[in-house]
Design a protein around this motif. Structure first.
Motif, PDB file in Angstrom:
ATOM      1  N   PRO A  66     -54.347  71.319   4.989  1.00 37.50           N
ATOM      2  CA  PRO A  66     -53.229  70.767   5.765  1.00 37.50           C
ATOM      3  C   PRO A  66     -52.221  70.066   4.861  1.00 37.50           C
ATOM      4  N   GLU A  67     -51.002  69.913   5.365  1.00 38.94           N
ATOM      5  CA  GLU A  67     -49.959  69.214   4.610  1.00 38.94           C
ATOM      6  C   GLU A  67     -50.185  67.712   4.739  1.00 38.94           C
ATOM      7  N   ASN A  68     -50.704  67.087   3.709  1.00 42.71           N
ATOM      8  CA  ASN A  68     -50.871  65.643   3.725  1.00 42.71           C
ATOM      9  C   ASN A  68     -51.052  65.123   2.309  1.00 42.71           C
ATOM     10  N   GLY A  69     -51.275  63.827   2.189  1.00 40.32           N
ATOM     11  CA  GLY A  69     -51.354  63.215   0.873  1.00 40.32           C
ATOM     12  C   GLY A  69     -52.535  63.661   0.049  1.00 40.32           C
ATOM     13  N   VAL A  70     -53.669  63.966   0.695  1.00 40.79           N
ATOM     14  CA  VAL A  70     -54.837  64.441  -0.035  1.00 40.79           C
ATOM     15  C   VAL A  70     -54.535  65.786  -0.689  1.00 40.79           C
ATOM     16  N   THR A  71     -53.878  66.656   0.060  1.00 39.19           N
ATOM     17  CA  THR A  71     -53.503  67.956  -0.486  1.00 39.19           C
ATOM     18  C   THR A  71     -52.563  67.791  -1.670  1.00 39.19           C
ATOM     19  N   LYS A  72     -51.597  66.884  -1.550  1.00 37.72           N
ATOM     20  CA  LYS A  72     -50.649  66.656  -2.639  1.00 37.72           C
ATOM     21  C   LYS A  72     -51.356  66.107  -3.874  1.00 37.72           C
ATOM     22  N   ALA A  73     -52.333  65.224  -3.660  1.00 38.06           N
ATOM     23  CA  ALA A  73     -53.083  64.671  -4.785  1.00 38.06           C
ATOM     24  C   ALA A  73     -53.850  65.772  -5.505  1.00 38.06           C
ATOM     25  N   ALA A  78     -54.413  70.137  -9.768  1.00 36.95           N
ATOM     26  CA  ALA A  78     -54.577  71.573  -9.961  1.00 36.95           C
ATOM     27  C   ALA A  78     -53.507  72.126 -10.893  1.00 36.95           C
ATOM     28  N   ARG A  79     -52.277  71.693 -10.702  1.00 41.37           N
ATOM     29  CA  ARG A  79     -51.195  72.169 -11.573  1.00 41.37           C
ATOM     30  C   ARG A  79     -51.427  71.745 -13.021  1.00 41.37           C
ATOM     31  N   LYS A  80     -51.919  70.528 -13.188  1.00 40.27           N
ATOM     32  CA  LYS A  80     -52.189  70.056 -14.539  1.00 40.27           C
ATOM     33  C   LYS A  80     -53.318  70.857 -15.178  1.00 40.27           C
ATOM     34  N   SER A  81     -54.387  71.106 -14.436  1.00 39.05           N
ATOM     35  CA  SER A  81     -55.532  71.840 -14.976  1.00 39.05           C
ATOM     36  C   SER A  81     -55.196  73.294 -15.264  1.00 39.05           C
TER      37      SER A  81
END
Length: 395
Positions: A66-73, A78-81
């Motif tokens: 879902p679109e929320n802060g946990v997903t953004k975190a 993920a992008r960094k890894s």
């Protein structure tokens, strides 16, 4: 991390004394809810450990999060890894990749920790908190416990025959309980009330289902509040927890047609929670209809319920169009503001701050989007008016 009601939190690492790991929040499980609870607790500024009791999380396809802060975190890590730029879509990830990202995140975080492949053989009360025994010589002590599975294993510690899981409710505007929401379930008209999450006569323990990211995030913020303020979960502050979750982009009202990326999302969420503007429920989903014009009769009683002075204003203004000029008159009277100064302020903010696509026009009948932004800023019904556990306005 946004500094909200945990603004004074000190980043204290997990401390180990004689094989006892001390933390603020302990989460049991490897599900969507367990992951979201641990992430939100750590994002809210307290130590959180997730004891998966398996070789990792079972979260499913990242693209369905879902679109929320946990997903953004998670997306940030993920992008960094994966060494992905912000403009590149995150690909589908298998079980191994997803858990490798979480492990890297856990290893590098001072507040978020995941322990895999470690089961507890006993869990019991320890003062006002909890102790989970991993082995004879090793245990985890926590201030607040979140259980997402195998609740039967802790019943002896609670000295009760069964434990009721937190249940969601369907939004029903004939009642006011929706005002106590701490999590709306996307693509439904369901929400979790804070008072359905708290367990009667059982302090500092929350029991939630395994599937929902949204309920997990709500439980994480509630547990973090209790741990940070060293208080009982029964003394949780509804407005502070709601504010924390909104800051981390969790929709407390699951409006199908107003997404987190909407520039007026926060104002619409806050006004939606008050019920000053009510949504439509169609096919089990909640629609705010942000571009629909506001009608006099739909706002008259709700605003009068929130503000004594509004009763006088509406008595003096019968069945008028809810255009910009009349709305400014109302918020200025109720909020003790100068009319001309308020007109000037709103004109400056109309396109720049509010991001409205329409032109500033005093005779324009306001849309629900425009009305929400103005009411939220100039009367602040969500922020300044409290409600009781049934959602009744307290004045």
């Amino acid at each position: 991390m946004k500094k909200l009601f945990f603004v004074l939190a000190l980043l204290i690492p997990v401390v180990i004394y004689a094989q006892t790991i001390k933390t603020d929040v302990l989460v049991l499980g490897n599900s969507n809810a367990a992951f979201a609870a641990g992430v939100q607790a750590s994002e809210s500024g307290v130590n959180a450990i997730i004891l998966t009791q398996s070789d990792g999380f079972k979260l499913g396809d990242y693209r369905n999060f879902p679109e929320n802060g946990v997903t953004k975190a998670f997306e940030k890590r993920a992008r960094k890894s994966l060494k992905l730029a912000d403009t590149v879509a995150i690909p589908e990830m298998n079980y191994q990749i997803l858990n490798a990202i979480i492990k890297t995140w856990s290893d590098s975080s001072k507040l978020f920790d995941v322990i895999n492949n470690a089961s507890y053989y006993e869990i019991k009360r320890s003062g006002s908190g909890w102790e989970a025994k991993l082995t004879k010589d090793k245990s985890i002590k926590a201030k607040v416990l979140i259980v997402t599975d195998h609740a039967d294993r802790i019943l002896s510690a609670l000295k009760i025959p069964s434990l009721k899981i937190a249940e969601t409710s369907t939004i029903n505007y004939s009642e006011n309980v929706y005002r106590t929401t701490i999590g709306g379930l996307q693509r439904t008209s369901n929400f979790l009330s804070l008072y359905n999450l708290l367990i009667p006569d059982q302090e500092n323990i929350l029991y939630i289902g395994a599937d929902s990211f949204e309920i997990g995030q709500a439980a994480g913020a509630t547990a973090a509040y209790g741990a940070f303020y060293k208080t009982k979960t029964s003394l949780s502050n509804l407005k502070r927890i709601q504010g924390e979750l909104l800051a981390y982009k969790l929709s407390l009202m699951p409006f199908e047609d107003v997404k987190v990326i909407d520039s007026n999302w926060l104002a619409i969420q806050k006004v939606g929670i008050t019920g000053i503007l009510k949504a439509d429920i169609k096919d089990g989903k909640l629609f705010f209809n942000p571009e629909k014009e506001v009608a006099y009769n739909e706002i008259k009683q709700p605003i009068k319920d929130y503000y004594y002075k509004a009763q006088i204003w509406f008595d003096d203004h019968h069945n008028i169009p809810i255009n910009l000029e009349n709305t400014i008159s109302m918020v200025s009277y109720v909020g003790n503001k100068a009319v001309d100064a308020t007109k000037t302020e709103i004109e400056k903010k109309w396109n720049k701050n509010y991001k409205f696509s329409s032109k500033y026009d005093l005779k324009k009948v306001l849309t629900r989007r425009e009305f929400s932004a103005i009411i939220n800023e100039y009367l602040k019904p969500f922020d300044v008016v409290n409600v009781d556990r049934t959602g009744r306005v307290i004045r």
